[in-house]
Design a protein around this motif. Sequence first.
Motif, PDB file in Angstrom:
ATOM      1  N   ARG A  64      23.842  -1.366  -4.463  1.00 29.92           N
ATOM      2  CA  ARG A  64      22.839  -1.201  -5.498  1.00 29.92           C
ATOM      3  C   ARG A  64      22.034   0.082  -5.285  1.00 29.92           C
ATOM      4  N   PHE A  65      21.636   0.672  -6.406  1.00 21.90           N
ATOM      5  CA  PHE A  65      20.841   1.894  -6.407  1.00 21.90           C
ATOM      6  C   PHE A  65      19.712   1.719  -7.420  1.00 21.90           C
ATOM      7  N   ALA A  66      18.629   2.460  -7.207  1.00 23.80           N
ATOM      8  CA  ALA A  66      17.516   2.420  -8.160  1.00 23.80           C
ATOM      9  C   ALA A  66      16.908   3.804  -8.301  1.00 23.80           C
ATOM     10  N   ALA A  67      16.430   4.070  -9.494  1.00 23.78           N
ATOM     11  CA  ALA A  67      15.646   5.281  -9.762  1.00 23.78           C
ATOM     12  C   ALA A  67      14.324   4.814 -10.356  1.00 23.78           C
ATOM     13  N   ILE A  68      13.246   5.133  -9.681  1.00 20.45           N
ATOM     14  CA  ILE A  68      11.914   4.873 -10.225  1.00 20.45           C
ATOM     15  C   ILE A  68      11.490   6.169 -10.903  1.00 20.45           C
ATOM     16  N   GLN A  69      11.332   6.095 -12.212  1.00 18.27           N
ATOM     17  CA  GLN A  69      10.971   7.262 -13.016  1.00 18.27           C
ATOM     18  C   GLN A  69       9.463   7.227 -13.241  1.00 18.27           C
TER      19      GLN A  69
ATOM     20  N   SER B 105      -3.833   4.952 -14.187  1.00 17.90           N
ATOM     21  CA  SER B 105      -2.578   4.418 -13.663  1.00 17.90           C
ATOM     22  C   SER B 105      -1.384   5.162 -14.252  1.00 17.90           C
ATOM     23  N   PRO B 106      -0.509   5.694 -13.391  1.00 14.85           N
ATOM     24  CA  PRO B 106       0.665   6.394 -13.920  1.00 14.85           C
ATOM     25  C   PRO B 106       1.682   5.418 -14.506  1.00 14.85           C
ATOM     26  N   ASP B 107       2.369   5.848 -15.552  1.00 13.00           N
ATOM     27  CA  ASP B 107       3.453   5.052 -16.118  1.00 13.00           C
ATOM     28  C   ASP B 107       4.704   5.261 -15.275  1.00 13.00           C
ATOM     29  N   PHE B 108       5.445   4.181 -15.051  1.00 11.92           N
ATOM     30  CA  PHE B 108       6.717   4.300 -14.353  1.00 11.92           C
ATOM     31  C   PHE B 108       7.655   3.214 -14.839  1.00 11.92           C
ATOM     32  N   SER B 109       8.933   3.454 -14.664  1.00 11.78           N
ATOM     33  CA  SER B 109       9.956   2.459 -14.999  1.00 11.78           C
ATOM     34  C   SER B 109      11.009   2.481 -13.917  1.00 11.78           C
ATOM     35  N   ILE B 110      11.686   1.346 -13.758  1.00  7.64           N
ATOM     36  CA  ILE B 110      12.698   1.203 -12.714  1.00  7.64           C
ATOM     37  C   ILE B 110      14.048   1.005 -13.375  1.00  7.64           C
ATOM     38  N   HIS B 111      14.998   1.849 -12.991  1.00 10.42           N
ATOM     39  CA  HIS B 111      16.362   1.786 -13.525  1.00 10.42           C
ATOM     40  C   HIS B 111      17.306   1.497 -12.361  1.00 10.42           C
ATOM     41  N   THR B 112      18.167   0.498 -12.505  1.00 12.58           N
ATOM     42  CA  THR B 112      19.083   0.136 -11.429  1.00 12.58           C
ATOM     43  C   THR B 112      20.523   0.178 -11.914  1.00 12.58           C
ATOM     44  N   PHE B 113      21.428   0.361 -10.964  1.00 17.42           N
ATOM     45  CA  PHE B 113      22.853   0.260 -11.252  1.00 17.42           C
ATOM     46  C   PHE B 113      23.580  -0.111  -9.967  1.00 17.42           C
ATOM     47  N   GLU B 114      24.805  -0.593 -10.122  1.00 18.49           N
ATOM     48  CA  GLU B 114      25.652  -0.936  -8.979  1.00 18.49           C
ATOM     49  C   GLU B 114      26.884  -0.063  -8.981  1.00 18.49           C
ATOM     50  N   ASN B 115      27.339   0.250  -7.761  1.00 17.47           N
ATOM     51  CA  ASN B 115      28.558   1.024  -7.606  1.00 17.47           C
ATOM     52  C   ASN B 115      29.234   0.582  -6.302  1.00 17.47           C
TER      53      ASN B 115
ATOM     54  N   ALA C 181       0.827  -1.206   0.000  1.00 13.74           N
ATOM     55  CA  ALA C 181       0.000   0.000   0.000  1.00 13.74           C
ATOM     56  C   ALA C 181       0.861   1.256   0.000  1.00 13.74           C
ATOM     57  N   GLU C 182       1.949   1.255   0.771  1.00 21.38           N
ATOM     58  CA  GLU C 182       2.839   2.417   0.812  1.00 21.38           C
ATOM     59  C   GLU C 182       3.498   2.655  -0.544  1.00 21.38           C
ATOM     60  N   PHE C 183       3.865   1.581  -1.239  1.00 21.65           N
ATOM     61  CA  PHE C 183       4.443   1.722  -2.573  1.00 21.65           C
ATOM     62  C   PHE C 183       3.437   2.379  -3.524  1.00 21.65           C
ATOM     63  N   ILE C 184       2.203   1.919  -3.497  1.00 20.54           N
ATOM     64  CA  ILE C 184       1.152   2.479  -4.359  1.00 20.54           C
ATOM     65  C   ILE C 184       0.933   3.959  -4.021  1.00 20.54           C
ATOM     66  N   LYS C 185       0.895   4.292  -2.732  1.00 21.04           N
ATOM     67  CA  LYS C 185       0.732   5.689  -2.310  1.00 21.04           C
ATOM     68  C   LYS C 185       1.903   6.550  -2.798  1.00 21.04           C
ATOM     69  N   ASP C 186       3.122   6.005  -2.711  1.00 22.37           N
ATOM     70  CA  ASP C 186       4.298   6.753  -3.178  1.00 22.37           C
ATOM     71  C   ASP C 186       4.192   7.067  -4.667  1.00 22.37           C
ATOM     72  N   ILE C 187       3.840   6.057  -5.453  1.00 25.48           N
ATOM     73  CA  ILE C 187       3.717   6.260  -6.904  1.00 25.48           C
ATOM     74  C   ILE C 187       2.615   7.278  -7.199  1.00 25.48           C
ATOM     75  N   ALA C 188       1.458   7.129  -6.546  1.00 19.18           N
ATOM     76  CA  ALA C 188       0.333   8.049  -6.775  1.00 19.18           C
ATOM     77  C   ALA C 188       0.690   9.467  -6.378  1.00 19.18           C
ATOM     78  N   SER C 189       1.319   9.638  -5.219  1.00 19.92           N
ATOM     79  CA  SER C 189       1.604  10.995  -4.743  1.00 19.92           C
ATOM     80  C   SER C 189       2.597  11.720  -5.642  1.00 19.92           C
ATOM     81  N   ILE C 190       3.586  10.997  -6.154  1.00 19.71           N
ATOM     82  CA  ILE C 190       4.557  11.623  -7.067  1.00 19.71           C
ATOM     83  C   ILE C 190       3.870  11.931  -8.413  1.00 19.71           C
ATOM     84  N   ALA C 191       3.074  11.010  -8.906  1.00 22.34           N
ATOM     85  CA  ALA C 191       2.380  11.224 -10.189  1.00 22.34           C
ATOM     86  C   ALA C 191       1.387  12.379 -10.107  1.00 22.34           C
ATOM     87  N   ASN C 192       0.750  12.547  -8.952  1.00 21.57           N
ATOM     88  CA  ASN C 192      -0.252  13.596  -8.776  1.00 21.57           C
ATOM     89  C   ASN C 192       0.337  14.951  -8.397  1.00 21.57           C
TER      90      ASN C 192
END
Length: 192
Positions: free
Chosen positions: A119-124, A105-115, A37-48
């Motif tokens: 590990r790091f991720a950017a949810i766009q 439903s908002p569109d999003f994509s997940i981009h990851t990389f290692e350093n 539920a928190e993940f869905i709220k995060d995506i919605a709040s950023i999209a809105n």
Amino acid sequence: MNKEDFTELLTEVGADEQDWIDFKEDYFVGGVLYQKAEFIKDIASIANTVHTRSPRYILVGVTDGGDLIGITESKVGDEGDSRKHLFDMDESNLQETVTSHLSPSPDFSIHTFENDGKRFAAIQISQVAEPPAVVSKEIQEDSTTHLRNGEIYLRSGSGKKSQTGKTLRRCYNIELRSIEKTFSIPFIKPWS
């Protein structure tokens, strides 16, 4: 998104969270209904978010102060822990989760990389074409409702809050008036 893009984005915002960018030191997004539920709220709040910036982001592996700390393997998929980490989830499953709980439903994509072994991720996240994204399916567990049908989430500073439709319409109208002044475009009120 690679490390250079990631750090460039942090530099752009001065390592401070904004309405359109959220930092997460760690990010559990499933396995437990509350986390889902928190993940869905995060995506919605950023999209809105009422902001002209698009895309918007959730950066994982970053402290609230903007420091890159990354996620080590030991933090991901601990035995006996029913929570599911972002790195343990399939992107298509996360998209299905969002699609089945938000409309539109908002569109999003997940981009990851290692350093350096971390590990790091950017949810766009894109703004929805016809805001707002509204909760269309509840998430309940026993007597607790983690996500309510009809709720609208909006990012406010560095947090997210449930908003009424009237409040959200007022926010969008204020942003539209700002755009009108900036570009000398006549304001047409989209909601009555």
